[in-house]
Design an enzyme around this catalytic site. Structure first.
Site, PDB file in Angstrom:
ATOM      1  N   ALA A   7      42.422  58.203 -73.216  1.00  0.00           N
ATOM      2  CA  ALA A   7      42.435  59.108 -72.054  1.00  0.00           C
ATOM      3  C   ALA A   7      43.879  59.274 -71.581  1.00  0.00           C
ATOM      4  CB  ALA A   7      41.545  58.556 -70.939  1.00  0.00           C
ATOM      5  N   SER A  10      46.979  64.492 -70.100  1.00  0.00           N
ATOM      6  CA  SER A  10      46.559  65.893 -70.329  1.00  0.00           C
ATOM      7  C   SER A  10      45.151  65.980 -70.898  1.00  0.00           C
ATOM      8  CB  SER A  10      47.507  66.592 -71.330  1.00  0.00           C
ATOM      9  OG  SER A  10      48.771  66.765 -70.765  1.00  0.00           O
ATOM     10  N   LYS A  13      41.004  62.127 -75.772  1.00  0.00           N
ATOM     11  CA  LYS A  13      40.647  62.194 -77.201  1.00  0.00           C
ATOM     12  C   LYS A  13      39.637  61.080 -77.452  1.00  0.00           C
ATOM     13  CE  LYS A  13      44.666  62.356 -76.638  1.00  0.00           C
ATOM     14  NZ  LYS A  13      45.421  62.557 -75.379  1.00  0.00           N
ATOM     15  N   ASP A  97      48.957  53.670 -74.108  1.00  0.00           N
ATOM     16  CA  ASP A  97      48.984  54.571 -75.272  1.00  0.00           C
ATOM     17  C   ASP A  97      50.170  54.250 -76.164  1.00  0.00           C
ATOM     18  OD1 ASP A  97      50.791  55.504 -73.333  1.00  0.00           O
ATOM     19  OD2 ASP A  97      50.558  57.585 -73.963  1.00  0.00           O
ATOM     20  N   ARG A  98      51.288  53.891 -75.529  1.00  0.00           N
ATOM     21  CA  ARG A  98      52.494  53.558 -76.324  1.00  0.00           C
ATOM     22  C   ARG A  98      52.252  52.289 -77.124  1.00  0.00           C
ATOM     23  NH1 ARG A  98      57.369  53.267 -72.241  1.00  0.00           N
ATOM     24  NH2 ARG A  98      58.539  52.933 -74.188  1.00  0.00           N
TER      25      ARG A  98
HETATM   26  N1  LIG Z   1      44.302  72.581 -75.232  1.00  0.00           N
HETATM   27  C1  LIG Z   1      45.403  71.911 -74.788  1.00  0.00           C
HETATM   28  N2  LIG Z   1      45.447  71.447 -73.524  1.00  0.00           N
HETATM   29  C2  LIG Z   1      46.545  70.762 -73.071  1.00  0.00           C
HETATM   30  N3  LIG Z   1      47.646  70.519 -73.818  1.00  0.00           N
HETATM   31  C3  LIG Z   1      47.621  70.989 -75.085  1.00  0.00           C
HETATM   32  C4  LIG Z   1      46.519  71.679 -75.637  1.00  0.00           C
HETATM   33  N4  LIG Z   1      46.811  72.015 -76.916  1.00  0.00           N
HETATM   34  C5  LIG Z   1      48.033  71.541 -77.161  1.00  0.00           C
HETATM   35  N5  LIG Z   1      48.544  70.952 -76.071  1.00  0.00           N
HETATM   36  C6  LIG Z   1      49.870  70.352 -75.986  1.00  0.00           C
HETATM   37  O1  LIG Z   1      49.643  68.949 -76.116  1.00  0.00           O
HETATM   38  C7  LIG Z   1      50.368  68.248 -75.112  1.00  0.00           C
HETATM   39  C8  LIG Z   1      49.461  67.165 -74.613  1.00  0.00           C
HETATM   40  O2  LIG Z   1      49.218  66.328 -75.746  1.00  0.00           O
HETATM   41  P1  LIG Z   1      48.244  65.089 -75.644  1.00  0.00           P
HETATM   42  O3  LIG Z   1      48.612  64.203 -76.768  1.00  0.00           O
HETATM   43  O4  LIG Z   1      46.847  65.536 -75.510  1.00  0.00           O
HETATM   44  O5  LIG Z   1      48.731  64.480 -74.253  1.00  0.00           O
HETATM   45  P2  LIG Z   1      48.234  63.176 -73.482  1.00  0.00           P
HETATM   46  O6  LIG Z   1      48.025  62.100 -74.497  1.00  0.00           O
HETATM   47  O7  LIG Z   1      49.382  62.959 -72.565  1.00  0.00           O
HETATM   48  O8  LIG Z   1      46.967  63.573 -72.773  1.00  0.00           O
HETATM   49  C9  LIG Z   1      50.766  69.235 -74.037  1.00  0.00           C
HETATM   50  O9  LIG Z   1      52.147  69.047 -73.719  1.00  0.00           O
HETATM   51  C10 LIG Z   1      50.554  70.612 -74.664  1.00  0.00           C
HETATM   52  O10 LIG Z   1      51.800  71.240 -74.939  1.00  0.00           O
HETATM   53  C1  LIG Z   2      54.818  57.747 -70.582  1.00  0.00           C
HETATM   54  C2  LIG Z   2      53.354  58.095 -70.453  1.00  0.00           C
HETATM   55  C3  LIG Z   2      53.091  58.989 -69.264  1.00  0.00           C
HETATM   56  C4  LIG Z   2      52.906  58.840 -71.727  1.00  0.00           C
HETATM   57  O1  LIG Z   2      51.535  59.124 -71.583  1.00  0.00           O
HETATM   58  P1  LIG Z   2      50.904  60.499 -72.097  1.00  0.00           P
HETATM   59  O2  LIG Z   2      52.016  61.472 -72.232  1.00  0.00           O
HETATM   60  O3  LIG Z   2      50.319  60.160 -73.425  1.00  0.00           O
HETATM   61  O4  LIG Z   2      49.876  60.898 -71.107  1.00  0.00           O
HETATM   62  C5  LIG Z   2      52.485  56.813 -70.382  1.00  0.00           C
HETATM   63  O5  LIG Z   2      52.806  55.979 -71.475  1.00  0.00           O
HETATM   64  C6  LIG Z   2      52.714  56.051 -69.091  1.00  0.00           C
HETATM   65  O6  LIG Z   2      52.133  56.390 -68.074  1.00  0.00           O
HETATM   66  N1  LIG Z   2      53.562  54.983 -69.164  1.00  0.00           N
HETATM   67  C7  LIG Z   2      53.824  54.171 -68.003  1.00  0.00           C
HETATM   68  C8  LIG Z   2      55.320  53.954 -67.855  1.00  0.00           C
HETATM   69  C9  LIG Z   2      55.980  53.289 -69.063  1.00  0.00           C
HETATM   70  O7  LIG Z   2      55.419  53.375 -70.190  1.00  0.00           O
HETATM   71  O8  LIG Z   2      57.070  52.688 -68.882  1.00  0.00           O
HETATM   72  K   LIG Z   3      49.358  60.104 -75.561  1.00  0.00           K
END
Ligand SMILES: Nc1ncnc2c1ncn2[C@@H]1O[C@H](COP(=O)(O)OP(=O)(O)O)[C@@H](O)[C@H]1O
Ligand SMILES: CC(C)(COP(=O)(O)O)[C@@H](O)C(=O)NCCC(=O)O
Ligand SMILES: [K+]
Length: 238
Positions: A7, A10, A13, A97-98
């Site tokens: 989760a 954005s 998955k 996630d990291r």
């Molecule tokens: N349907 C979508 N909704 C949101 N972001 C999307 C979508 N398709 C591609 N992206 C791109 O993917 C990025 C988010 O990637 P994702 O790995 O899902 O993020 P997170 O792990 O932070 O939720 C956004 O910066 C956007 O540019």
């Molecule tokens: C940097 C992040 C926002 C990336 O998360 P994502 O882009 O996958 O939503 C996430 O790893 C986070 O909230 N980290 C906390 C701060 C840190 O990692 O130092």
């Molecule tokens: K991520």
């Protein structure tokens, strides 16, 4: 079956694993509804990697408990896990996630390695040959980049579009999209110029970075791959 969830800020998955087989998978965009009730059954366990707030974590847990009758197991960054050592003095501060992407990468590829997660934020993390996390970087992702330009200016307005001419823009839209491509290329060039180790890339904008020239192996579900290894207590055959 086990429901595995990543989760992010954005998108959510998920994938459903029955033994060796992934029987279903999906992505839920921000604001979308995760139709848990529609998933195949039985689901005995739910494991979650999330960077969302505690309040959103509770909301997700309640939804899963109500729909599946299962309390999710949340996995967070650890100081030492699966043979890896976290480089943070305060491991709990590092996004799960990291951490899970690093575990997933170590399961796919012997370190040293570099993990790039092009998500809401773009993260870059380094794992040395002794499986020690050497730290990393956090940059704004593409959606945040465009939202900031739109939200923090009065006149930078654009429609988007994938094409990039390679020449300086002659309209606001082309300047914005060209600038975004510049950032992708700059990051790709920076990473390509390093010799730390193999680069693995994941996240919603991974393909854009690869198209901009990043030399990396693409693992679309790297966070889930790592979450799975954490769940089964995987260890590298060092
Ligand atoms: N349907 C979508 N909704 C949101 N972001 C999307 C979508 N398709 C591609 N992206 C791109 O993917 C990025 C988010 O990637 P994702 O790995 O899902 O993020 P997170 O792990 O932070 O939720 C956004 O910066 C956007 O540019
Ligand atoms: C940097 C992040 C926002 C990336 O998360 P994502 O882009 O996958 O939503 C996430 O790893 C986070 O909230 N980290 C906390 C701060 C840190 O990692 O130092
Ligand atoms: K991520």
């Amino acid at each position: 079956m086990i429901l595995q969830i990543d989760a992010g800020n954005s998108r959510l998955k998920w994938r459903l694993r029955a033994g060796e087989e992934i029987v279903d998978r999906g992505v839920v965009s921000a604001g979308g509804v995760f139709d848990v009730a529609g998933l195949p059954r039985p689901i005995e366990r739910v494991v979650v990697s999330t960077v969302r707030s505690d309040a959103r974590r509770v909301e997700l847990a309640n939804q899963l408990r109500t729909s599946l009758g299962v309390s999710p197991e949340f996995h967070d960054t650890q100081a030492h896990q699966c043979g890896l050592r976290c480089g943070y003095a305060r491991p709990g501060d590092m996004g799960a996630d990291r951490w899970h992407a690093l575990v997933g990468a170590a399961a796919h590829q012997h370190p040293p390695l570099v993990v790039v997660d092009a998500g809401s934020a773009i993260t870059v993390d380094y794992l040395d040959a002794a499986y020690r996390h050497r730290g990393g970087y956090i940059l704004p992702g593409e959606r945040l980049h465009l939202n900031a330009l739109f939200g923090e200016t009065d006149r930078v307005r654009f429609q988007g579009g994938a094409g990039h001419s390679g020449r300086p823009g002659r309209s606001t839209n082309d300047c914005v999209m060209g600038g975004l491509h510049w950032l992708r290329e700059a990051l790709a060039d920076r990473l390509n110029a390093e010799s730390f180790g193999a680069v693995l890339v994941t996240g919603g904008d991974a393909e854009a970075l690869l198209a901009a020239g990043l030399q990396a192996r693409w693992y679309p579900e790297l966070v889930l791959d790592g979450l799975e290894r954490v769940d089964i207590g995987w260890e590298p055959d060092i």
